[in-house]
Design a protein around this motif. Structure first.
Motif, PDB file in Angstrom:
ATOM      1  N   VAL A  57      19.077 -25.593 106.088  1.00  4.73           N
ATOM      2  CA  VAL A  57      19.701 -25.563 104.761  1.00  4.73           C
ATOM      3  C   VAL A  57      18.782 -26.222 103.732  1.00  4.73           C
ATOM      4  CG1 VAL A  57      21.684 -26.357 103.409  1.00  4.73           C
ATOM      5  CG2 VAL A  57      22.026 -25.446 105.709  1.00  4.73           C
ATOM      6  N   ASP A  58      18.127 -27.301 104.112  1.00  2.00           N
ATOM      7  CA  ASP A  58      17.162 -27.936 103.206  1.00  2.00           C
ATOM      8  C   ASP A  58      16.058 -26.951 102.816  1.00  2.00           C
ATOM      9  OD1 ASP A  58      18.530 -30.338 103.320  1.00  2.00           O
ATOM     10  OD2 ASP A  58      17.188 -31.254 104.790  1.00  2.00           O
ATOM     11  N   LYS A  59      15.649 -26.132 103.771  1.00  2.00           N
ATOM     12  CA  LYS A  59      14.605 -25.154 103.505  1.00  2.00           C
ATOM     13  C   LYS A  59      15.093 -24.071 102.541  1.00  2.00           C
ATOM     14  CE  LYS A  59      11.243 -22.159 105.803  1.00  2.00           C
ATOM     15  NZ  LYS A  59      10.795 -21.526 107.067  1.00  2.00           N
ATOM     16  N   LEU A  60      16.370 -23.720 102.622  1.00  2.00           N
ATOM     17  CA  LEU A  60      16.938 -22.756 101.673  1.00  2.00           C
ATOM     18  C   LEU A  60      16.797 -23.270 100.242  1.00  2.00           C
ATOM     19  CD1 LEU A  60      20.221 -21.669 103.504  1.00  2.00           C
ATOM     20  CD2 LEU A  60      18.243 -20.209 103.004  1.00  2.00           C
ATOM     21  N   LYS A  61      17.025 -24.556 100.074  1.00  2.00           N
ATOM     22  CA  LYS A  61      16.896 -25.167  98.753  1.00  2.00           C
ATOM     23  C   LYS A  61      15.442 -25.209  98.313  1.00  2.00           C
ATOM     24  CE  LYS A  61      17.830 -29.437  96.190  1.00  2.00           C
ATOM     25  NZ  LYS A  61      18.416 -30.804  96.258  1.00  2.00           N
ATOM     26  N   ALA A  62      14.561 -25.646  99.215  1.00  2.00           N
ATOM     27  CA  ALA A  62      13.155 -25.819  98.858  1.00  2.00           C
ATOM     28  C   ALA A  62      12.435 -24.493  98.627  1.00  2.00           C
ATOM     29  CB  ALA A  62      12.444 -26.611  99.956  1.00  2.00           C
ATOM     30  N   ASP A  63      12.705 -23.509  99.488  1.00  2.00           N
ATOM     31  CA  ASP A  63      11.946 -22.253  99.427  1.00  2.00           C
ATOM     32  C   ASP A  63      12.591 -21.180  98.566  1.00  2.00           C
ATOM     33  OD1 ASP A  63      10.406 -23.615 101.214  1.00  2.00           O
ATOM     34  OD2 ASP A  63      10.534 -22.138 102.830  1.00  2.00           O
ATOM     35  N   LEU A  64      13.923 -21.163  98.508  1.00  2.00           N
ATOM     36  CA  LEU A  64      14.611 -20.073  97.817  1.00  2.00           C
ATOM     37  C   LEU A  64      15.433 -20.528  96.620  1.00  2.00           C
ATOM     38  CD1 LEU A  64      15.832 -18.000 100.903  1.00  2.00           C
ATOM     39  CD2 LEU A  64      13.691 -17.782  99.618  1.00  2.00           C
ATOM     40  N   GLY A  65      15.478 -21.818  96.360  1.00  2.00           N
ATOM     41  CA  GLY A  65      16.198 -22.302  95.185  1.00  2.00           C
ATOM     42  C   GLY A  65      17.704 -22.275  95.305  1.00  2.00           C
TER      43      GLY A  65
END
Length: 340
Positions: A57-65
């Motif tokens: 989920v953190d990666k969703l924020k970092a990579d896809l906004g």
């Protein structure tokens, strides 16, 4: 002339603004405006299952906004917390068997998408806004069992589970089968952490591991969430080896690197990221079904840490494990499972 120049400048600014709006995907902002809420039954900090989900989920924020939020249920109010999440989020991601009431919640929120991790809902085909994700943990556990039996000096290998549940036993059947593949005479012993909070009881995990070691087990596989940290403590104190789970725990639980020989990796975070990414980029939703993330698709495997980690498993054994993984993928080896 001055008026014409001014108009041209205004037009240029407007066109510039439109071009900026259209470049969101290049800036990694494809998910702007989408909200995702991750709901875990206990809390974060287990260095395993819950933390792996959070990484995705953190990666969703970092990579896809994507706009993300988190709810730690602390072992209570599972249904209400799902509803709280659905009141504000576009996609709700409950993690674990504790959220079985999702079959009641999801139909009440038809405009909200649900991704239930590690379980299958009854009647899933009739719940179009629900996607269930399960994992072929039995396949990776076969490899873990093979390593355990090969590394064992006593001929006894053990396993500690956070609960006597189908998903935990799916690890165990694969582990036992893999151990017996390496050594038909191996003895397999297991314990489940007692109490309703079996995944959040490091002291209980430690006691289970010590009891298994007393039975002769010198390699123990932990499938117990935060309780697994107690298994690791017992290994350091008792002088035996352990196998981690879900994340590469030689890294995530590096304090125990000296006793963790490998981890059965179940890439929960990657599967969450992929499911949401596909929804964003394809602008389509494939609900009402079960997605099995397995070894063939790269979501299940064995990890040995990194260049800074202690390497207890010999290279020759690692090569054997890789050969076995290919046989599992090809179907030459069929691993037993508790999954329906």
């Amino acid at each position: 002339m001055k008026k014409s120049i001014s108009l041209l400048l205004v037009l240029a600014l407007i066109l510039s603004a439109f071009s900026l709006v259209g470049c969101g995907s290049e800036d990694g902002a494809e998910g702007e405006g989408l909200s995702v809420c991750l709901v875990v039954p206990t809390g974060f900090g287990d260095k395993s299952f819950n933390d792996s989900a959070k990484e995705g989920v953190d990666k969703l924020k970092a990579d896809l906004g994507v706009n993300v939020s988190y709810i730690e249920c602390k072992s209570e109010s599972y249904k209400q917390q799902m509803m709280n999440a659905a009141d504000t989020a576009d996609i709700v991601i409950p993690v674990g068997w504790e959220f079985w009431e999702i079959t009641e919640v999801a139909p009440e929120y038809p405009d909200t998408k649900f991704i239930w991790i590690d379980n299958v809902a009854d009647g899933i085909e009739n719940i179009p806004n629900l996607l269930c994700v399960t994992y072929a943990q039995n396949e990776g556990s076969f490899l873990a069992g093979y390593i355990a039996a090969t590394m064992s000096n006593t001929g006894v290998v053990g396993a500690v589970g956070g609960a006597d549940a189908d998903v935990v036993n799916d690890f165990f059947v694969g582990y036992k089968q893999g151990a017996e593949y390496a050594n038909p005479d191996v003895k397999f012993v297991k314990r489940y952490v007692p109490g309703e909070d079996g995944y959040e009881n490091p002291a209980g995990g430690k006691e289970c591991a010590q009891a298994l070691h007393d039975e002769g087990a010198d390699v123990i596989f932990q499938v117990a969430g935060n309780s697994g940290n107690g298994v690791f403590e017992a290994a350091q104190e008792g002088g035996f080896y352990v196998i981690g789970v879900d994340m590469d725990q030689k890294i995530s639980a590096s304090t125990f690197d000296d006793v963790i020989i490998c981890s059965m990796v179940k890439k929960v975070g990657d599967s969450i990221f992929e499911a949401v990414r596909k929804y964003i980029e394809d602008e389509s939703w494939e609900g009402g079904r079960v997605w099995v993330a397995d070894m063939a698709t790269g979501y299940i495997g064995i990890a040995y840490g990194d260049e800074n980690s202690t390497q207890q498993v010999p290279d020759e054994l690692k090569a054997d494990v890789e050969d076995l993984s290919q046989k599992i993928v090809s179907g030459e080896i069929e691993v037993e499972t508790t999954r329906q």
